[in-house]
Design a protein around this motif. Structure first.
Motif, PDB file in Angstrom:
ATOM      1  N   ARG A  56       0.909  -1.197   0.029  1.00 50.93           N
ATOM      2  CA  ARG A  56      -0.086  -0.276   0.084  1.00 50.93           C
ATOM      3  C   ARG A  56       1.005   1.128   0.000  1.00 50.93           C
ATOM      4  O   ARG A  56       0.374   2.521  -0.398  1.00 50.93           O
ATOM      5  N   GLU A  66       5.313   3.720 -12.916  1.00 49.11           N
ATOM      6  CA  GLU A  66       5.336   5.050 -12.697  1.00 49.11           C
ATOM      7  C   GLU A  66       6.309   5.735 -13.240  1.00 49.11           C
ATOM      8  O   GLU A  66       6.435   6.877 -13.800  1.00 49.11           O
ATOM      9  N   LEU A  79       2.222   9.191  -9.877  1.00 48.01           N
ATOM     10  CA  LEU A  79       1.721   8.280  -8.827  1.00 48.01           C
ATOM     11  C   LEU A  79       0.447   7.425  -9.417  1.00 48.01           C
ATOM     12  O   LEU A  79      -0.471   8.106 -10.310  1.00 48.01           O
ATOM     13  N   CYS A  81      -2.772   5.075  -9.508  1.00 49.92           N
ATOM     14  CA  CYS A  81      -3.890   4.689  -8.644  1.00 49.92           C
ATOM     15  C   CYS A  81      -4.717   3.760  -9.066  1.00 49.92           C
ATOM     16  O   CYS A  81      -4.654   3.058 -10.261  1.00 49.92           O
ATOM     17  N   SER A  86      -9.991   7.604  -8.947  1.00 49.62           N
ATOM     18  CA  SER A  86      -9.289   7.945  -7.755  1.00 49.62           C
ATOM     19  C   SER A  86      -8.006   8.612  -7.867  1.00 49.62           C
ATOM     20  O   SER A  86      -7.694   9.512  -6.980  1.00 49.62           O
ATOM     21  N   ALA A  87      -7.305   8.567  -9.181  1.00 48.29           N
ATOM     22  CA  ALA A  87      -6.229   9.642  -9.474  1.00 48.29           C
ATOM     23  C   ALA A  87      -6.977  11.177  -9.500  1.00 48.29           C
ATOM     24  O   ALA A  87      -6.407  11.905  -8.702  1.00 48.29           O
ATOM     25  N   MET A  90      -7.692  12.010  -5.458  1.00 49.41           N
ATOM     26  CA  MET A  90      -6.443  12.135  -4.852  1.00 49.41           C
ATOM     27  C   MET A  90      -5.817  13.727  -5.465  1.00 49.41           C
ATOM     28  O   MET A  90      -5.263  14.433  -4.627  1.00 49.41           O
ATOM     29  N   ARG A 230       1.083  10.360  -2.562  1.00 54.92           N
ATOM     30  CA  ARG A 230       1.625   9.345  -2.289  1.00 54.92           C
ATOM     31  C   ARG A 230       1.808   9.008  -0.918  1.00 54.92           C
ATOM     32  O   ARG A 230       1.188   7.938  -0.266  1.00 54.92           O
ATOM     33  N   GLN A 234      -2.925   8.901  -0.776  1.00 61.07           N
ATOM     34  CA  GLN A 234      -3.225   7.606  -1.268  1.00 61.07           C
ATOM     35  C   GLN A 234      -2.856   6.581  -0.354  1.00 61.07           C
ATOM     36  O   GLN A 234      -3.493   5.431  -0.067  1.00 61.07           O
ATOM     37  N   PRO A 239      -6.288   3.858  -2.448  1.00 63.97           N
ATOM     38  CA  PRO A 239      -6.760   3.328  -3.672  1.00 63.97           C
ATOM     39  C   PRO A 239      -5.233   3.074  -4.473  1.00 63.97           C
ATOM     40  O   PRO A 239      -5.075   3.864  -5.357  1.00 63.97           O
ATOM     41  N   VAL A 240      -4.774   2.054  -4.274  1.00 68.23           N
ATOM     42  CA  VAL A 240      -3.401   1.713  -4.696  1.00 68.23           C
ATOM     43  C   VAL A 240      -3.568   0.712  -5.944  1.00 68.23           C
ATOM     44  O   VAL A 240      -4.698  -0.007  -6.125  1.00 68.23           O
TER      45      VAL A 240
END
Ligand code: PLP
Length: 393
Positions: A56, A66, A79, A81, A86-87, A90, A230, A234, A239-240
């Motif tokens: 996580r 990435e 980053l 996600c 979720s991206a 974030m 990050r 996150q 939400p990884v």
């Protein structure tokens, strides 16, 4: 990795160096945790943030992708996600807090409109949706607590094109952070960070992955903006991206330039065909000279206009339904950016949660269809559209 290498070279190589056993593809590291050789080493990994601890926090397979995406976007950091949504969440939450105000372009993906309109007010964040091409509206929306400008270009589903350089400069002059959803363009066609935007976000589920087999999201920008997302938002919201999805995304990225070139060429040919069809009332494609922001797109989208075409059936909702039902090759799927061509009806899918008045204000009518052009022979795609629309031509 040589920084000066061209885009296609970086799409294949960036982030793949130094793999165990000389593997050319970063392996799928399916491990929730990473063992420490000693208690002391564990203390150090936590204290210094170096080395892997827990997936996580960071995972080597995800990290390799990435690095590749940061290189393609020309970003200091990237980053990944679990999804595009979720991206977006974030990126926005990292630049806003209760009491702040956000100005957003109104002609954007319906899920984002719902996030901003339904959930952000519950967090105490004020939102104004405006036509960002209208400078008076934009100025009029400014408040003393405005912190962020949110854009999406090309916009979903009407392919509205926003001049990123000008809008980012306007925002910077007023101390605002500019965030851009560049999903429809991908970094192959458009690089918002080079145009002065602060953060770029993507649904990597779409063209970046490119095969319709994963869900992922990306935020990219300078390290100082990405690291707090990050290690804060996150890591604590969680939400990884899974390493399995990351592996597929990395594999898809290697062919991004080839896929986008093919999509752009086919989409332009299909848009021209649709424009010539009497069954179609209006075509939305930034590559057509008839598109109202064609000149901006030609300046801003370096190598082409993307793989999405929207069109309004002259016969309205009835014609749209009949066309959808008559297609034999193009799939009725609520996604985009796949190897296969996909078509959907925005009013009943991506923009379903908006009120009829909100949809009408945006210009999303019952006769509108959005086509995501895939990698099939363009003649076959045009043939399928022609036969599906034949009773209305
Ligand atoms: N941004 C755009 C432009 C989209 O079209 C979508 C989904 O269709 C999203 C964001 C959300 O992405 P995801 O479905 O990966 O969460």
């Amino acid at each position: 990795m040589v920084k000066e290498w061209g885009f296609s070279t970086r799409a294949v190589h960036a982030g793949t160096e130094g793999q165990p056993e000389g593997a050319t593809n970063p392996p799928i590291v399916a491990s929730a945790g990473f063992a420490f050789d000693s208690a002391e080493e564990g203390f150090q990994r936590f204290a210094e943030g170096k080395g892997y601890v827990y997936s996580r926090y960071a995972n080597p397979t995800v990290r390799a992708v990435e690095v590749r995406l940061a290189s393609l976007e020309g970003a200091g950091e990237a980053l990944l996600c679990a999804s595009g949504m979720s991206a977006i969440a974030m990126a926005l939450l990292g630049s806003l807090q209760a009491g702040d105000h956000l100005i957003s372009e109104g002609s954007i993906y319906g899920g984002t409109i719902s996030l901003l309109g339904q959930l952000f007010p519950r967090l105490g964040i004020e939102v104004s949706l405006v036509d960002t091409l209208d400078r008076a509206q934009l100025e009029g929306a400014l408040r003393p607590n405005t912190k962020t400008l949110y854009l999406e270009t090309p916009g979903n589903p009407l392919l509205k094109i926003l001049p990123l350089k000008e809008l980012a400069a306007w925002a910077a002059d007023r101390g605002l952070v500019t965030i851009v959803d560049s999903t429809f363009a991908t970094p192959y066609l458009q690089r918002p960070l080079q145009l002065g935007c602060d953060l770029v976000v993507h649904s990597a589920t779409k063209f970046l992955g490119g095969h319709g087999d994963l869900t992922a999201g990306l935020v990219a920008g300078v390290r100082e903006r990405i690291e707090p997302l990050r290690t804060g938002w996150q890591r604590l919201f969680g939400p990884v991206l899974s390493p399995f999805e990351a592996f597929l995304l990395g594999r898809g990225l290697a062919t991004l330039p080839l896929r986008m070139e093919r999509c752009c060429a086919s989409a332009l040919a299909i848009a021209a065909f649709l424009e010539s069809s009497s069954a179609v009332g209006r075509v939305y494609y930034p590559g057509l000279p008839s598109h109202p922001q064609h000149a901006i797109a030609a300046r801003q989208m370096e190598k082409g206009f993307g793989g999405i075409v929207a069109f309004e059936m002259a016969s309205g909702f009835e014609g749209a339904v009949a066309t959808l039902d008559s297609l034999r090759l193009i799939s009725r799927v609520a996604s985009l950016g796949d190897t296969r061509s996909l078509i959907m009806h925005p009013a009943s899918s991506s923009h379903r949660l908006l009120s009829p008045a909100e949809r009408a204000a945006l210009g999303i009518g019952g006769g509108l269809l959005r086509l995501s052009v895939g990698l099939e022979e363009v003649e076959d795609l045009i043939g399928d559209l022609r036969q599906a629309m034949s009773s209305y031509s």
